[in-house]
Design a protein around this motif. Structure first.
Motif, PDB file in Angstrom:
ATOM      1  N   THR A 195       0.872  -1.166   0.000  1.00  0.00           N
ATOM      2  CA  THR A 195       0.000   0.000   0.000  1.00  0.00           C
ATOM      3  C   THR A 195       0.914   1.222   0.000  1.00  0.00           C
ATOM      4  O   THR A 195       2.117   1.123   0.261  1.00  0.00           O
ATOM      5  CB  THR A 195      -0.911   0.056   1.244  1.00  0.00           C
ATOM      6  N   SER A 196       0.353   2.365  -0.245  1.00  0.00           N
ATOM      7  CA  SER A 196       1.147   3.592  -0.251  1.00  0.00           C
ATOM      8  C   SER A 196       1.649   3.958   1.137  1.00  0.00           C
ATOM      9  O   SER A 196       2.543   4.799   1.282  1.00  0.00           O
ATOM     10  CB  SER A 196       0.308   4.748  -0.816  1.00  0.00           C
ATOM     11  N   LYS A 197       1.089   3.312   2.165  1.00  0.00           N
ATOM     12  CA  LYS A 197       1.476   3.610   3.544  1.00  0.00           C
ATOM     13  C   LYS A 197       2.497   2.608   4.094  1.00  0.00           C
ATOM     14  O   LYS A 197       2.778   2.627   5.298  1.00  0.00           O
ATOM     15  CB  LYS A 197       0.240   3.619   4.441  1.00  0.00           C
ATOM     16  N   SER A 198       3.035   1.730   3.246  1.00  0.00           N
ATOM     17  CA  SER A 198       3.935   0.677   3.704  1.00  0.00           C
ATOM     18  C   SER A 198       5.327   0.857   3.137  1.00  0.00           C
ATOM     19  O   SER A 198       5.498   1.276   1.987  1.00  0.00           O
ATOM     20  CB  SER A 198       3.384  -0.692   3.294  1.00  0.00           C
ATOM     21  N   ALA A 199       6.336   0.477   3.948  1.00  0.00           N
ATOM     22  CA  ALA A 199       7.717   0.566   3.487  1.00  0.00           C
ATOM     23  C   ALA A 199       8.596  -0.386   4.293  1.00  0.00           C
ATOM     24  O   ALA A 199       8.342  -0.643   5.477  1.00  0.00           O
ATOM     25  CB  ALA A 199       8.242   1.992   3.628  1.00  0.00           C
ATOM     26  N   VAL A 200       9.633  -0.919   3.626  1.00  0.00           N
ATOM     27  CA  VAL A 200      10.671  -1.714   4.267  1.00  0.00           C
ATOM     28  C   VAL A 200      12.005  -1.105   3.863  1.00  0.00           C
ATOM     29  O   VAL A 200      12.285  -0.951   2.681  1.00  0.00           O
ATOM     30  CB  VAL A 200      10.604  -3.197   3.827  1.00  0.00           C
ATOM     31  N   TYR A 201      12.836  -0.762   4.861  1.00  0.00           N
ATOM     32  CA  TYR A 201      14.086  -0.067   4.554  1.00  0.00           C
ATOM     33  C   TYR A 201      15.025  -0.176   5.762  1.00  0.00           C
ATOM     34  O   TYR A 201      14.643  -0.701   6.820  1.00  0.00           O
ATOM     35  CB  TYR A 201      13.821   1.407   4.226  1.00  0.00           C
ATOM     36  N   THR A 202      16.262   0.293   5.611  1.00  0.00           N
ATOM     37  CA  THR A 202      17.201   0.355   6.721  1.00  0.00           C
ATOM     38  C   THR A 202      17.406   1.811   7.128  1.00  0.00           C
ATOM     39  O   THR A 202      17.420   2.710   6.287  1.00  0.00           O
ATOM     40  CB  THR A 202      18.556  -0.269   6.363  1.00  0.00           C
ATOM     41  N   ASP A 203      17.581   2.003   8.446  1.00  0.00           N
ATOM     42  CA  ASP A 203      17.810   3.351   8.960  1.00  0.00           C
ATOM     43  C   ASP A 203      18.428   3.243  10.348  1.00  0.00           C
ATOM     44  O   ASP A 203      17.939   2.477  11.192  1.00  0.00           O
ATOM     45  CB  ASP A 203      16.486   4.128   9.039  1.00  0.00           C
ATOM     46  N   ASN A 204      19.510   3.967  10.561  1.00  0.00           N
ATOM     47  CA  ASN A 204      20.148   4.026  11.873  1.00  0.00           C
ATOM     48  C   ASN A 204      20.478   2.624  12.399  1.00  0.00           C
ATOM     49  O   ASN A 204      20.200   2.286  13.552  1.00  0.00           O
ATOM     50  CB  ASN A 204      19.255   4.773  12.869  1.00  0.00           C
ATOM     51  N   GLU A 205      21.063   1.812  11.517  1.00  0.00           N
ATOM     52  CA  GLU A 205      21.504   0.451  11.849  1.00  0.00           C
ATOM     53  C   GLU A 205      20.344  -0.465  12.253  1.00  0.00           C
ATOM     54  O   GLU A 205      20.506  -1.376  13.073  1.00  0.00           O
ATOM     55  CB  GLU A 205      22.578   0.474  12.940  1.00  0.00           C
TER      56      GLU A 205
END
Length: 241
Positions: free
Chosen positions: A60-70
């Motif tokens: 959905t437009s409200k979903s994300a998978v990513y890396t941030d701050n280890e």
């Protein structure tokens, strides 16, 4: 007399130094062996490598998978599985840290610190080709823990096999339900046909499988919530470990 005492003192000092050196060598040997037995590790300092990680997300437009701050971040409105593209077999241990974030995020909900492991696909669909919806995994072979599922009202352990997914263990109350913003240490062990799932060094589930799933893939699983995952280590277990 003084010379005799001095000589004895020197001998004792040398013996102590020798034992200390042996102890340090043993510690270094254990540390070296532990490093050699590591099959995979990640502190998530780099951008998510899609050659190493396979994301199945009910997009959905409200979903994300990513890396941030280890950290690996699962911030999703719907279902998501993030698979490590490495088939594991034999005896091994998986450890990582994980937190369910409850703040002001658009998907924040205290629920579903979940995982799959020893997963394989007996169908023609193939691995890493699912929609991310929970029911899309029903015909796979795998072990599953849903920690704090159903709006943090259940914690369950299942084995999926040949279209069946019986509940092999269940908790319905604290301390086996989630706490918001707590950094959990999660450990999973597969050894000699027995699987176990640990949280902060507390054994949640243990199962000696008469027909164990001997190889397969590991995946972080969740739905409608925000998770921060760090310090993943997959380690091969030695016979005497």
């Amino acid at each position: 007399m003084k010379e005799s005492k001095l000589t004895l003192f020197i001998i004792l000092l040398l013996l102590f130094s020798c034992e200390k050196s042996k102890e340090n060598n043993r510690e270094q040997e254990v540390s070296s062996n532990q490093e050699e037995n590591i099959l995979f590790k990640s502190d998530f300092t780099k951008t998510l490598d899609l050659n190493t990680w396979k994301v199945e997300m009910d997009s959905t437009s409200k979903s994300a998978v990513y890396t941030d701050n280890e950290k690996l971040i699962l911030d999703t409105e719907g279902g998501v599985t993030v698979w490590l593209d490495m088939e594991l077999e034999g005896d091994y241990e998986i450890t990582y840290t994980r937190k369910v974030v409850l703040d002001s995020g658009k998907n924040d909900r205290l629920s579903d610190l979940n995982q799959f492991w020893a997963a394989s696909d007996p169908t023609e669909i193939g691995m890493f080709m699912r929609s991310g919806k929970f029911e899309s995994y029903d015909d796979m072979h795998l072990y599953y823990v849903g920690f704090g599922g159903n709006y943090n009202s259940t914690t369950r352990f299942r084995k999926y096999y040949q279209g069946e997914k019986p509940v092999l263990g269940e908790f319905l109350e604290a301390p086996y339900l989630l706490e918001a913003n707590h950094d959990y240490e999660i450990k999973t062990i597969c050894k000699n046909g027995k699987v176990s799932f640990w949280v902060d060094d507390v054994l949640f589930f243990e199962y000696e499988d008469p027909d164990p799933l001997e190889k397969g893939y590991f995946g972080f699983r969740s739905t409608w919530s925000r998770h921060e995952i760090g310090d993943l280590v997959v380690r091969k277990l030695l016979p005497n470990a």
